[in-house]
Scaffold this motif. Structure first.
Motif, PDB file in Angstrom:
ATOM      1  N   ALA A 237      25.235  29.800 -30.341  1.00 17.71           N
ATOM      2  CA  ALA A 237      26.700  29.881 -31.460  1.00 17.71           C
ATOM      3  C   ALA A 237      27.771  30.442 -29.533  1.00 17.71           C
ATOM      4  N   GLY A 238      28.601  29.291 -29.250  1.00 16.00           N
ATOM      5  CA  GLY A 238      29.621  29.876 -28.698  1.00 16.00           C
ATOM      6  C   GLY A 238      28.779  29.775 -27.100  1.00 16.00           C
TER       7      GLY A 238
ATOM      8  N   ILE B  48      30.592  27.070 -19.406  1.00 12.47           N
ATOM      9  CA  ILE B  48      31.348  25.669 -19.307  1.00 12.47           C
ATOM     10  C   ILE B  48      33.126  26.669 -19.370  1.00 12.47           C
ATOM     11  N   ASP B  49      33.808  27.597 -19.457  1.00 17.39           N
ATOM     12  CA  ASP B  49      34.822  28.373 -19.465  1.00 17.39           C
ATOM     13  C   ASP B  49      34.283  28.295 -17.807  1.00 17.39           C
TER      14      ASP B  49
ATOM     15  N   VAL C 198      25.396  19.185 -31.114  1.00 12.53           N
ATOM     16  CA  VAL C 198      26.105  19.648 -30.520  1.00 12.53           C
ATOM     17  C   VAL C 198      26.455  20.202 -31.860  1.00 12.53           C
ATOM     18  N   ASN C 199      26.688  21.613 -32.679  1.00 14.36           N
ATOM     19  CA  ASN C 199      27.099  22.053 -33.291  1.00 14.36           C
ATOM     20  C   ASN C 199      27.466  23.427 -33.268  1.00 14.36           C
ATOM     21  N   ASP C 200      28.172  24.210 -34.957  1.00 20.64           N
ATOM     22  CA  ASP C 200      28.907  25.330 -34.677  1.00 20.64           C
ATOM     23  C   ASP C 200      27.912  26.799 -34.519  1.00 20.64           C
ATOM     24  N   GLU C 201      26.366  26.097 -34.518  1.00 19.14           N
ATOM     25  CA  GLU C 201      25.352  27.408 -34.356  1.00 19.14           C
ATOM     26  C   GLU C 201      24.861  27.404 -32.882  1.00 19.14           C
ATOM     27  N   GLY C 202      25.060  25.987 -31.795  1.00 19.45           N
ATOM     28  CA  GLY C 202      24.750  25.815 -30.709  1.00 19.45           C
ATOM     29  C   GLY C 202      24.511  25.049 -30.291  1.00 19.45           C
ATOM     30  N   ALA C 203      23.892  24.387 -29.221  1.00 16.78           N
ATOM     31  CA  ALA C 203      23.822  22.876 -28.880  1.00 16.78           C
ATOM     32  C   ALA C 203      22.387  22.492 -28.031  1.00 16.78           C
TER      33      ALA C 203
END
Length: 178
Positions: free
Chosen positions: A123-124, A130-131, A24-29
């Motif tokens: 990303a995001g 999850i939200d 998991v990083n800023d570019e995605g998961a």
């Protein structure tokens, strides 16, 4: 960490799945679905690796992305974390490069499972899912990855969660039939 599909997640690729997050990083998961064994023996596709993998000795459907490729998740032997082709994800759990000759892995890996494809999010994207309530994020254990029978994995992981989350382990598959 594990992702447990919530009852609100209706995508057929992920209904009732348990996903091991690998990166998991800023570019995605990126992760693999732990509870979707196929009927295809590893030895038919990857030859010598069939002798190394954990039972059942079949490919697991890691997710809907790049299903023609394979990812190997391994539990390194104590001291094997620096072995050729092994990249740790959490403690002794990590990814094993399948280009490493299988005979060089002997003694460096306690357990191994191979997944065809993976689950991936841009990303995001995962944070948004999850939200909106599609996934529960819970701690995992190495044994979750290497279960012989994965049919009840979702319920068993859910059952050990604290508080109200554990109540989901007893929910019927179709609450309207309750």
């Amino acid at each position: 960490m594990l992702l447990l599909a919530s009852p609100d997640l209706l995508d057929p690729n992920f209904v009732d799945t348990v996903v091991l997050l690998l990166d998991v990083n800023d570019e995605g998961a990126l992760g693999v679905v732990l509870n979707r064994p196929s009927a295809l023996p590893v030895s038919e596709v990857l030859g010598a690796w069939g002798d190394v993998v954990e039972e059942p000795e079949v490919l697991f459907q890691g997710g809907p992305v790049s299903t023609d490729g394979a990812l190997a998740v391994a539990l390194a032997s104590p001291g094997g974390e620096d072995a050729l082709g092994f990249r740790a994800v959490a403690d002794r759990l990590g990814l094993l490069d399948l280009d490493t000759p299988a005979e060089l892995v002997a003694g460096t890996v306690e357990r191994l499972r191979i997944f065809a494809g993976y689950a991936g999010w841009g990303a995001g994207q995962l944070e948004g899912e999850i939200d909106e309530g599609s996934w529960y994020v819970v701690p995992g254990r190495p044994d979750d990855v290497f279960r012989l029978d994965t049919r009840e994995l979702w319920r068993e992981v859910m059952r050990r969660q604290p508080g109200d989350l554990a109540l989901h382990a007893t929910r019927p598959a179709d609450p309207e039939l309750n």
